[in-house]
Design an enzyme around this catalytic site. Structure first.
Site, PDB file in Angstrom:
ATOM      1  N   ASP B  96    -110.623 -35.098 -10.585  1.00  0.00           N
ATOM      2  CA  ASP B  96    -109.584 -36.030 -10.142  1.00  0.00           C
ATOM      3  C   ASP B  96    -109.834 -36.381  -8.684  1.00  0.00           C
ATOM      4  O   ASP B  96    -109.207 -35.845  -7.767  1.00  0.00           O
ATOM      5  CB  ASP B  96    -108.193 -35.430 -10.346  1.00  0.00           C
ATOM      6  CG  ASP B  96    -107.133 -36.515 -10.372  1.00  0.00           C
ATOM      7  OD1 ASP B  96    -107.485 -37.697 -10.153  1.00  0.00           O
ATOM      8  OD2 ASP B  96    -105.970 -36.194 -10.616  1.00  0.00           O
ATOM      9  N   PRO B 379     -96.703 -29.737  -1.889  1.00  0.00           N
ATOM     10  CA  PRO B 379     -95.704 -29.635  -2.960  1.00  0.00           C
ATOM     11  C   PRO B 379     -95.712 -28.233  -3.574  1.00  0.00           C
ATOM     12  O   PRO B 379     -96.762 -27.612  -3.708  1.00  0.00           O
ATOM     13  CB  PRO B 379     -96.164 -30.676  -3.979  1.00  0.00           C
ATOM     14  CG  PRO B 379     -97.614 -30.874  -3.719  1.00  0.00           C
ATOM     15  CD  PRO B 379     -97.862 -30.535  -2.280  1.00  0.00           C
ATOM     16  N   HIS B 405    -103.032 -26.819  -0.176  1.00  0.00           N
ATOM     17  CA  HIS B 405    -102.594 -28.068  -0.816  1.00  0.00           C
ATOM     18  C   HIS B 405    -101.422 -27.885  -1.768  1.00  0.00           C
ATOM     19  O   HIS B 405    -100.858 -28.847  -2.241  1.00  0.00           O
ATOM     20  CB  HIS B 405    -103.760 -28.755  -1.524  1.00  0.00           C
ATOM     21  CG  HIS B 405    -103.972 -28.328  -2.945  1.00  0.00           C
ATOM     22  ND1 HIS B 405    -104.167 -27.018  -3.327  1.00  0.00           N
ATOM     23  CD2 HIS B 405    -104.023 -29.053  -4.095  1.00  0.00           C
ATOM     24  CE1 HIS B 405    -104.344 -26.957  -4.640  1.00  0.00           C
ATOM     25  NE2 HIS B 405    -104.262 -28.169  -5.132  1.00  0.00           N
TER      26      HIS B 405
END
Lengths: 151, 482
Positions: B96, B379, B405
């Site tokens: 990704d 997040p 991350h």
């Protein structure tokens, strides 16, 4: 490329595939009586990750040819090609006929359905089949493969 | 499998994997005493050591505190390579390409939005395609348009009216990685990406409406335009099938390149080519094209988030103030200038599941944040909280300007489903005041809080080690799961 006569197999004695633990991703152990069955079962395992296969009808077909430098890379190329077909127009195979197979190339016919969110269940999305811990090897009673999918 | 990898404690937050065998450098892992045992359970430390064997690696093979077992490179891995002697690896970026996170602020407060959160999430669902096989029926791109998207990224989207020019000032690399060459992206990849632009996808991708729960640093928060109880929106997605195909295509190229250039690998997934080689240059140009597609994707989704708020709250864009705070990539290889042994050196920095964290006054830190440092968005899982941090000088000197991350998975998806079995995760979250709607069967269950490390622990290490600085903690109100 040797042609494969489609054999009729008795009802499966082994499970054709089983998922295994890998933290962020999904590993698959795949069994088959020969390499061709490994490729067919791996495809089924991939589709079973994406959706409930039983709801897929056999009303579309795709002829598939993939090539790779060796048999392991061919397995990855095959699975990633199926993901490509899925992204292209939503095609998901219900059954896979491996027509010709050599360590470097594969010719197959897939019969299946176009994914429809109204009728089909979206399970886990798969980004790609990877080369990490990839293996295909003959066993005492057939063949076994391991592949890790990036989710 | 391989023997347990040796680690030696450097200080409270750093652990060294000594240089041994074929390793060309040491490994350095950022973790606390509490996080380390979990990390040692899987093969991730071996993967840090494997990356250290790659030619031309500069400095240590690094791992951020959210490290977990990946394929090839560990997730949470950072590795920099010399432009002449070093390599570039598609596996060091991941499938990704430019998966990333953006954070939007609003002028709304929690009390205004909480009563309507269900309607808001449902509006987001109707405006943003998501889930397994999501595609946009209204936005099928022609080949030439798709190439424009890959060349210009977010700038293309803004030019088409999706957002405004100010957005571009608040995106890593202004939303356009230079040097992208769509001609090096295969037909297969383009076909996959044709009708997926502006879709969220599935897995751990999400749009989350939350609020500022706690401020750790008033000055930094004010500079970012954040205050307590303010509504925020996080968007997490990447380059969809186009990026996955680019990675797969170039892994095949690299498998050949490895033997061509005589590179020995401990794991085929680490396949790579010298940066200076045609294969290396082609991958970087194709990767940039996919990265730009991802920037455009997040820009389009931002536009539809804004429209969703306008529809539901019947307020103007000005009243809503849905401004972009920042957008960071966490799966990417970047050509950056860093100081190595006192000399400014151009390097290719791989960040796989790691976020750039540049300090104040760095030329690549956006103008608006020159005084405070580049915003870093971390997040957490959907049931707990997320963090906003800023980059630091220490990150620049120690980790090539990188930090963690996310939370990092603790349970596989399979185990998560077992833990979730028989429970209604949606109801449990509703009881905590979080409305969650998932596109696919199982996605909500796979993403339960218990499946992730506590992101607060991860962030504590990044903050404690000084590779980023805590600004605010956000809590979710409504989550749209892909």
């Amino acid at each position: 490329m040797p042609r494969i006569k489609e054999k009729w197999y008795p009802r499966e004695q082994h499970k054709s595939f089983r998922p295994f633990f890998h933290t962020a991703d999904l590993g698959l152990h795949i069994w088959g009586r020969d390499p061709a069955e490994i490729f067919a079962h791996a495809a089924q395992a991939l589709v079973a990750t994406l959706t409930d296969r039983r709801r897929l009808r056999r009303r579309e077909s795709r002829n598939i040819i993939v090539e790779a430098p060796d048999q392991e890379a061919l397995l990855v190329a095959w699975l990633n090609h199926l993901l490509y077909l899925y992204d292209l127009d939503g095609f998901l195979g219900r059954e896979f006929h491996i027509l010709e197979l050599s360590p470097e190339s594969l010719k197959a016919l897939a019969r299946g359905d176009i994914f429809d969110p109204e009728r089909h269940i979206g399970k886990t999305a798969v980004k790609a089949a990877t080369f990490h811990r990839l293996a295909i090897a003959p066993q005492a009673d057939g063949w076994q493969a391991t592949v890790i999918l990036d989710l | 499998m391989t023997a347990k990898v040796k680690v030696r404690q450097i200080d409270a937050y750093r652990w060294e994997i000594p240089q041994e065998g074929r390793m060309r450098t040491r490994g350095v892992v950022y973790a606390s005493q509490g996080l380390l045992p979990k990390i040692q359970e899987d093969q991730s430390l071996q993967q840090v050591a494997n990356v250290a064997t790659l030619p031309g690696i500069v400095g240590a093979s690094l791992a951020m505190p959210d490290i977990h077992w990946g394929y090839g490179f560990p997730i949470g891995g950072v590795a920099a390579f010399d432009m002449d002697q070093g390599i570039v690896s598609p596996g060091g970026v991941g499938y990704d390409i430019n998966c990333g996170v953006r954070l939007l602020r609003t002028n709304l407060e929690r009390a205004q939005v909480a009563p309507q959160i269900e309607a808001l999430v449902n509006t987001l669902f109707s405006n943003i395609p998501s889930g397994v096989g999501s595609r946009r029926k209204d936005l099928k791109l022609s080949q030439s348009t798709l190439k424009e998207v890959m060349r210009y990224g977010s700038a293309w989207a803004v030019k088409q009216g999706f957002g405004d020019a100010a957005d571009l000032e608040h995106i890593e690399a202004q939303g356009t990685i230079p040097g992208a060459d769509p001609e090096l992206v295969s037909q297969f990849a383009m076909e996959r990406g044709r009708d997926q632009l502006g879709t969220l996808g599935s897995g751990n991708h999400f749009v989350e409406v939350g609020y500022v729960f706690e401020i750790f640093d008033d000055k930094l928060a004010a500079a970012l335009g954040l205050y307590e109880d303010q509504i925020t929106v996080i968007i997490h997605t990447g380059s969809r099938g186009l990026g996955h195909q680019v990675c797969d295509d170039y892994i095949r190229v690299m498998l050949k390149a490895v033997s061509k250039y005589g590179i020995e690998l401990p794991d085929r997934q680490l396949c790579c080519a010298p940066i200076a080689s045609p294969e290396g240059q082609q991958y970087l140009a194709a990767m940039a094209a996919a990265a730009n597609y991802a920037f455009a994707n997040r820009q389009l989704i931002t536009h539809w988030v804004r429209e969703s708020f306008e529809q539901l709250f019947q307020m103007s864009p000005r009243q809503l103030g849905l401004d972009l705070i920042y957008d960071v990539a966490h799966n990417i290889a970047k050509i950056e200038t860093h100081e190595v042994n006192g000399k400014k050196t151009r390097l290719c920095v791989h960040r796989k599941g790691a976020t750039r964290a540049f300090p104040p006054e760095h030329p690549e830190t956006p103008a608006a944040y020159q005084k405070i440092g580049q915003p870093v968005l971390i997040p957490g899982d959907m049931g707990r909280y997320s963090f906003v941090l800023v980059g630091t000088q220490k990150a620049l000197t120690e980790t090539f300007g990188s930090t963690c991350h996310g939370a990092g998975r603790e349970l596989s998806r399979h185990q998560a489903l077992k833990v979730a079995k028989g429970r209604s995760i949606v109801k449990e979250l509703a009881a905590k005041g979080i409305f969650v709607r998932g596109a696919g069967k199982g996605t909500v269950d796979e993403e339960i809080s218990e499946a992730y490390k506590d992101v607060a622990e991860v962030v504590e290490v990044a903050h404690g080690a000084g590779i980023s600085k805590k600004v605010a903690k956000l809590r979710p109100l409504g989550v749209m799961k892909g």
